[in-house]
Design a protein around this motif. Structure first.
Motif, PDB file in Angstrom:
ATOM      1  N   ALA A   1      -1.511  12.393 -11.651  1.00 20.35           N
ATOM      2  CA  ALA A   1      -1.097  12.320 -10.061  1.00 20.35           C
ATOM      3  C   ALA A   1      -2.712  12.973  -8.654  1.00 20.35           C
ATOM      4  N   ASN A   2      -2.502  11.911  -7.992  1.00 21.47           N
ATOM      5  CA  ASN A   2      -3.089  12.192  -7.167  1.00 21.47           C
ATOM      6  C   ASN A   2      -3.581  13.800  -6.335  1.00 21.47           C
ATOM      7  N   SER A   3      -5.030  14.337  -6.479  1.00 27.04           N
ATOM      8  CA  SER A   3      -5.202  15.297  -5.739  1.00 27.04           C
ATOM      9  C   SER A   3      -5.278  15.613  -4.788  1.00 27.04           C
ATOM     10  N   LEU A   4      -5.443  16.390  -3.777  1.00 25.94           N
ATOM     11  CA  LEU A   4      -4.664  16.748  -2.188  1.00 25.94           C
ATOM     12  C   LEU A   4      -6.071  15.597  -1.864  1.00 25.94           C
ATOM     13  N   GLY A   5      -7.262  15.823  -2.321  1.00 27.77           N
ATOM     14  CA  GLY A   5      -8.239  15.522  -1.602  1.00 27.77           C
ATOM     15  C   GLY A   5      -7.805  13.990  -1.140  1.00 27.77           C
ATOM     16  N   LYS A   6      -7.620  13.231  -2.749  1.00 26.95           N
ATOM     17  CA  LYS A   6      -7.214  12.035  -2.983  1.00 26.95           C
ATOM     18  C   LYS A   6      -6.112  11.719  -2.126  1.00 26.95           C
ATOM     19  N   LYS A   7      -4.970  12.705  -2.000  1.00 25.17           N
ATOM     20  CA  LYS A   7      -3.812  11.941  -1.371  1.00 25.17           C
ATOM     21  C   LYS A   7      -3.822  11.525   0.022  1.00 25.17           C
ATOM     22  N   SER A   8      -4.861  12.978   0.306  1.00 22.48           N
ATOM     23  CA  SER A   8      -5.280  12.646   2.002  1.00 22.48           C
ATOM     24  C   SER A   8      -5.910  11.699   2.797  1.00 22.48           C
ATOM     25  N   ILE A   9      -6.655  10.896   1.416  1.00 24.86           N
ATOM     26  CA  ILE A   9      -7.493   9.403   1.318  1.00 24.86           C
ATOM     27  C   ILE A   9      -6.282   8.253   1.652  1.00 24.86           C
ATOM     28  N   ALA A  10      -5.912   8.965   0.920  1.00 22.87           N
ATOM     29  CA  ALA A  10      -5.031   7.786   0.384  1.00 22.87           C
ATOM     30  C   ALA A  10      -3.591   7.000   1.783  1.00 22.87           C
ATOM     31  N   VAL A  11      -3.303   8.641   2.293  1.00 27.51           N
ATOM     32  CA  VAL A  11      -2.379   8.338   3.801  1.00 27.51           C
ATOM     33  C   VAL A  11      -3.067   7.733   4.790  1.00 27.51           C
ATOM     34  N   LEU A  12      -4.309   7.977   4.772  1.00 27.93           N
ATOM     35  CA  LEU A  12      -5.097   7.900   6.338  1.00 27.93           C
ATOM     36  C   LEU A  12      -5.340   6.553   5.961  1.00 27.93           C
ATOM     37  N   VAL A  13      -5.897   5.659   4.356  1.00 25.00           N
ATOM     38  CA  VAL A  13      -5.974   4.483   4.620  1.00 25.00           C
ATOM     39  C   VAL A  13      -4.613   3.721   4.610  1.00 25.00           C
TER      40      VAL A  13
ATOM     41  N   VAL B   1       0.469  -1.340   0.251  1.00 25.37           N
ATOM     42  CA  VAL B   1      -0.321  -0.017  -0.333  1.00 25.37           C
ATOM     43  C   VAL B   1       0.738   1.410  -0.390  1.00 25.37           C
ATOM     44  N   ILE B   2       2.154   1.352   0.485  1.00 25.04           N
ATOM     45  CA  ILE B   2       2.736   2.207   0.614  1.00 25.04           C
ATOM     46  C   ILE B   2       2.993   2.763  -0.085  1.00 25.04           C
ATOM     47  N   PRO B   3       3.943   1.768  -1.507  1.00 30.10           N
ATOM     48  CA  PRO B   3       4.692   2.470  -2.553  1.00 30.10           C
ATOM     49  C   PRO B   3       3.939   2.740  -3.407  1.00 30.10           C
ATOM     50  N   LEU B   4       2.640   2.180  -2.851  1.00 30.62           N
ATOM     51  CA  LEU B   4       1.471   2.388  -3.786  1.00 30.62           C
ATOM     52  C   LEU B   4       0.849   3.737  -4.008  1.00 30.62           C
ATOM     53  N   VAL B   5       0.707   3.912  -3.067  1.00 28.92           N
ATOM     54  CA  VAL B   5       0.192   5.698  -2.227  1.00 28.92           C
ATOM     55  C   VAL B   5       1.359   6.762  -2.293  1.00 28.92           C
ATOM     56  N   ILE B   6       2.192   6.014  -2.758  1.00 31.16           N
ATOM     57  CA  ILE B   6       3.219   7.298  -2.920  1.00 31.16           C
ATOM     58  C   ILE B   6       3.487   7.421  -4.408  1.00 31.16           C
ATOM     59  N   PHE B   7       3.725   6.218  -5.300  1.00 34.81           N
ATOM     60  CA  PHE B   7       4.120   6.580  -6.339  1.00 34.81           C
ATOM     61  C   PHE B   7       2.806   7.350  -7.259  1.00 34.81           C
ATOM     62  N   THR B   8       1.349   6.926  -6.385  1.00 34.71           N
ATOM     63  CA  THR B   8       0.193   7.592  -7.428  1.00 34.71           C
ATOM     64  C   THR B   8       0.143   9.460  -6.767  1.00 34.71           C
ATOM     65  N   SER B   9       0.700   9.583  -5.812  1.00 42.15           N
ATOM     66  CA  SER B   9       1.146  10.485  -5.641  1.00 42.15           C
ATOM     67  C   SER B   9       2.044  11.616  -5.658  1.00 42.15           C
ATOM     68  N   LYS B  10       2.883  11.315  -6.213  1.00 45.39           N
ATOM     69  CA  LYS B  10       4.298  12.326  -7.749  1.00 45.39           C
ATOM     70  C   LYS B  10       3.784  12.756  -8.517  1.00 45.39           C
ATOM     71  N   LYS B  11       3.660  14.174  -8.583  1.00 46.69           N
ATOM     72  CA  LYS B  11       3.134  14.541  -9.785  1.00 46.69           C
ATOM     73  C   LYS B  11       4.588  14.458 -11.055  1.00 46.69           C
ATOM     74  N   SER B  12       5.471  13.526 -11.043  1.00 48.03           N
ATOM     75  CA  SER B  12       6.538  13.178 -11.782  1.00 48.03           C
ATOM     76  C   SER B  12       6.374  11.914 -11.631  1.00 48.03           C
ATOM     77  N   ILE B  13       5.943  10.673 -11.355  1.00 48.58           N
ATOM     78  CA  ILE B  13       5.891   9.633 -12.599  1.00 48.58           C
ATOM     79  C   ILE B  13       4.401   9.611 -12.371  1.00 48.58           C
ATOM     80  N   MET B  14       2.992  10.782 -11.825  1.00 50.72           N
ATOM     81  CA  MET B  14       1.878  10.816 -12.728  1.00 50.72           C
ATOM     82  C   MET B  14       1.877  11.658 -14.012  1.00 50.72           C
ATOM     83  N   GLY B  15       1.859  12.491 -13.466  1.00 54.69           N
ATOM     84  CA  GLY B  15       1.872  13.782 -14.485  1.00 54.69           C
ATOM     85  C   GLY B  15       1.039  13.607 -14.211  1.00 54.69           C
ATOM     86  N   ASN B  16      -0.294  14.703 -15.111  1.00 51.79           N
ATOM     87  CA  ASN B  16      -1.268  14.748 -14.699  1.00 51.79           C
ATOM     88  C   ASN B  16      -2.477  14.280 -13.954  1.00 51.79           C
TER      89      ASN B  16
END
Length: 427
Positions: free
Chosen positions: A398-410, A381-396
């Motif tokens: 990347a997780n929004s702030l709200g989605k990033k917050s939910i991902a970190v909480l989970v 889970v932790i690598p998945l959250v990190i990768f999908t939250s990075k704009k350098s990897i995901m470009g446009n």
């Protein structure tokens, strides 16, 4: 009037077009949902229902919501980057880190395979009277089934998996009708209670349910299989693919949720309600259903659903193992050899436990396998959250702030629950 008819025809044509587009993306969700209804879920759900009634329905609901969100992140990673989770780890982490993550994922796959071995052997024993030890040995033959089906391609696998899920749903629909659970108590069961955190036994089973629901290797599997669907490699094409694949995933996980909740409801309505608070074994559940429900078919249908569950889980195990082995270490094995190695690792401990301790030992091993899965979950889970939250990897994408917050909480909740479990296990 003519303009209205024309508008109606246009709307119908657009609806057909949208449905046709969606159907092209159906399949990966079903393959992933299989891992959410394997025999390991049965053991934890039955014990949870018999011991604590409907209380742990809230854990099944929460786990399923976690699963929907995490599988959505897997879809985003695979479609946006063209890499699955294992390949992303190899691209961005050092060799030692990759090696550790690979070993942990292999442990999770072995634990899952252990549940499939035991579940299938129990189903063969209950339905046909085949001794448990022989049933465990017979499960090694599924290598031939895997070889035959994998040669037919992904679509054939998806159709067979969908059919087996349909069988399980019909079986539990029948069981639920016969059980006549109290609807009010069922609804109350979906509301979390503080007792879950205060009662160590309830927490242990609850974390087992979490481990049985959100499978670590499913995150690697899903991020890979979505890349095999045809979609335009443009930003708009990727966005549409993510949307439709998320619908496919969510609908499939709703089916998994219904099945898991049904298992616990049947256990609560029949065992807990009638004073059988220690039904922790699938065999005991099978034997009790007929006298409690007054139908000889109740036990047989339960066994058929268990066998379908074991067969279904078998179909995706090899694929997940091959994906993580190739992704992390660039090691490629023939499917039959990969399946044989994984299954033998699972068969040996299951066979020894069956010979030495019998039915009760195999059921304890079944629940332990789910707790092991839960403890491996954070490392996926932790690598998945990190990768999908990075704009350098995901470009446009990347997780929004709200989605990033939910991902970190989970991720934090899963990590915290596993720390509590580890503490309780050790001390």
């Amino acid at each position: 009037m003519m303009s209205f008819s024309r508008a109606l025809r246009t709307k119908q044509q657009n609806t057909k077009k949208d449905l046709k587009s969606f159907l092209r993306f159906v399949g990966p969700g079903l393959m992933v949902a299989v891992g959410y209804m394997d025999p390991g879920n049965w053991a934890t759900d039955i014990e949870g229902g018999s011991r604590f009634g409907y209380t742990l329905l809230s854990v099944i609901l929460l786990s399923n919501l976690f699963a929907m969100f995490l599988q959505h992140l897997c879809i985003k990673l695979g479609i946006a980057t063209g890499r699955d989770l294992a390949q992303s780890c190899r691209a961005y982490y050092s060799k030692p880190v990759n090696f550790v993550l690979w070993i942990l994922c292999e442990i999770a796959i072995t634990a899952c395979d252990l549940a499939e071995v035991i579940g299938s052997a129990i189903a063969l024993n209950l339905l046909f009277g085949i001794p448990l030890t022989w049933g465990i040995a017979i499960t090694a033959l599924d290598v031939l089934l895997i070889l035959m089906l994998q040669s037919k391609g992904f679509r054939t696998l998806e159709i067979i998996i969908g059919g087996l899920i349909g069988i399980i749903l019909m079986c539990f629909g029948y069981e639920i009708i016969l059980s006549s659970p109290d609807i009010r108590e069922v609804v109350n069961g979906f509301v979390p209670t503080p007792e879950l955190y205060r009662n160590p036994s309830m927490l242990y089973i609850g974390i087992g349910i979490l481990g049985a629901t959100v499978m670590p290797h499913n995150l690697y599997l899903h991020s890979h299989v979505v890349m095999h669907k045809p979609y335009e490699k443009t930003p708009a094409g990727k966005r549409q693919a993510i949307k439709l694949l998320t619908w496919d995933s969510n609908l499939s996980l709703v089916l998994a949720f219904v099945i898991n909740a049904s298992i616990l409801i049947v256990a609560a309505a029949n065992f807990h309600k009638n004073g059988y608070h220690n039904v922790a074994e699938i065999q005991d559940a099978y034997k009790l259903l007929t006298p409690l429900l007054g139908s000889e078919w109740a036990s047989i249908i339960f066994g058929v659903a268990l066998l379908a569950s074991g067969l279904n889980s078998t179909l995706t195990g090899t694929l997940a193992g091959q994906i993580v082995m190739e992704g992390f270490m660039h090691i490629r094995l023939k499917p039959w050899l990969r399946r044989l190695i994984t299954r033998l690792i699972a068969i040996v401990p299951a066979f020894i436990i069956a010979v030495v301790y019998g039915d009760s030992g195999t059921n304890e091993l079944l629940i332990l396998s789910q707790v092991i899965l839960s403890m491996q979950l954070s490392f996926a889970v932790i690598p998945l959250v990190i990768f999908t939250s990075k704009k350098s990897i995901m470009g446009n994408f990347a997780n929004s702030l709200g989605k990033k917050s939910i991902a970190v909480l989970v991720a934090v909740i899963i990590l915290l629950l596993n720390v509590i479990l580890l503490y309780q296990t050790l001390f």
